[in-house]
Design a protein around this motif. Structure first.
Motif, mmCIF file in Angstrom:
data_model
loop_
_atom_site.group_PDB
_atom_site.id
_atom_site.type_symbol
_atom_site.label_atom_id
_atom_site.label_comp_id
_atom_site.label_asym_id
_atom_site.label_seq_id
_atom_site.Cartn_x
_atom_site.Cartn_y
_atom_site.Cartn_z
ATOM 1 N N GLU A 76 3.393 14.538 3.460
ATOM 2 C CA GLU A 76 3.945 13.845 2.339
ATOM 3 C C GLU A 76 4.269 15.049 1.255
ATOM 4 O O GLU A 76 5.388 15.114 0.718
ATOM 5 C CB GLU A 76 2.916 13.215 1.372
ATOM 6 N N LYS A 93 2.443 1.640 -3.529
ATOM 7 C CA LYS A 93 1.503 2.253 -4.488
ATOM 8 C C LYS A 93 1.197 3.506 -4.203
ATOM 9 O O LYS A 93 0.896 4.437 -5.278
ATOM 10 C CB LYS A 93 0.011 1.387 -4.400
ATOM 11 N N ARG A 94 1.125 3.981 -3.102
ATOM 12 C CA ARG A 94 0.804 5.458 -2.601
ATOM 13 C C ARG A 94 1.908 6.277 -2.849
ATOM 14 O O ARG A 94 1.554 7.416 -3.646
ATOM 15 C CB ARG A 94 0.463 5.555 -1.032
ATOM 16 N N ASP A 138 1.404 6.671 -6.701
ATOM 17 C CA ASP A 138 0.377 7.624 -7.153
ATOM 18 C C ASP A 138 0.784 9.099 -6.662
ATOM 19 O O ASP A 138 0.167 10.347 -7.603
ATOM 20 C CB ASP A 138 -0.819 7.223 -6.210
ATOM 21 N N ILE A 139 1.414 9.330 -5.607
ATOM 22 C CA ILE A 139 1.851 10.737 -5.404
ATOM 23 C C ILE A 139 2.862 11.039 -6.420
ATOM 24 O O ILE A 139 2.748 12.403 -6.893
ATOM 25 C CB ILE A 139 2.451 10.795 -4.157
ATOM 26 N N MET A 194 -2.038 14.949 -1.683
ATOM 27 C CA MET A 194 -1.140 14.706 -0.741
ATOM 28 C C MET A 194 -1.216 15.209 0.777
ATOM 29 O O MET A 194 -2.020 16.286 0.732
ATOM 30 C CB MET A 194 0.515 15.305 -0.837
ATOM 31 N N ALA A 201 0.829 -1.177 0.005
ATOM 32 C CA ALA A 201 0.203 0.144 0.013
ATOM 33 C C ALA A 201 0.918 1.266 -0.222
ATOM 34 O O ALA A 201 0.395 2.177 -0.679
ATOM 35 C CB ALA A 201 -0.997 -0.105 1.067
ATOM 36 N N ALA A 202 2.020 1.328 0.905
ATOM 37 C CA ALA A 202 2.965 2.173 0.835
ATOM 38 C C ALA A 202 3.618 2.640 -0.545
ATOM 39 O O ALA A 202 3.577 3.696 -0.978
ATOM 40 C CB ALA A 202 3.847 2.141 1.813
ATOM 41 N N VAL A 212 -3.233 11.555 -6.532
ATOM 42 C CA VAL A 212 -3.825 11.731 -5.289
ATOM 43 C C VAL A 212 -3.407 12.681 -4.717
ATOM 44 O O VAL A 212 -2.366 13.582 -4.762
ATOM 45 C CB VAL A 212 -3.398 10.440 -4.471
#
Length: 84
Positions: A70, A54-55, A58-59, A66, A51-52, A64
């Motif tokens: 972030e 993928k996040r 995405d950032i 922030m 999950a981290a 997504v």
């Protein structure tokens, strides 16, 4: 009224209403539990890492929004107060 009387007599005759005296018919050993716990923790850790990752992707792609931490990590120039 007759059925209630029969139920009361059955409860008096049977002091243990639970027909299964052992609520846990499949006991496990401590080593089995620790093995299961290590496996469960490893799976949870792998899910969090995925999950981290993928996040972070995405950032980097800008798909997504922030949060503050972030934003500070990826774009610290936003917080530069030396210009003012």
């Amino acid at each position: 009224m007759g059925a209630e009387g029969e139920e009361a007599k059955e409860q008096e005759n049977n002091p243990n209403p639970n027909p299964n005296p052992n609520p846990n018919p499949n006991p496990i050993t401590q080593s089995q539990f620790l093995s299961w716990k290590r496996h469960k923790d490893a799976d949870a850790s792998a899910r969090r890492a995925e999950a981290a990752r993928k996040r972070a992707e995405d950032i980097a792609a800008g798909t997504v929004q922030m949060n503050g931490r972030e934003l500070f990590t990826h774009e610290p120039w936003v917080f530069d107060n030396s210009r003012y």
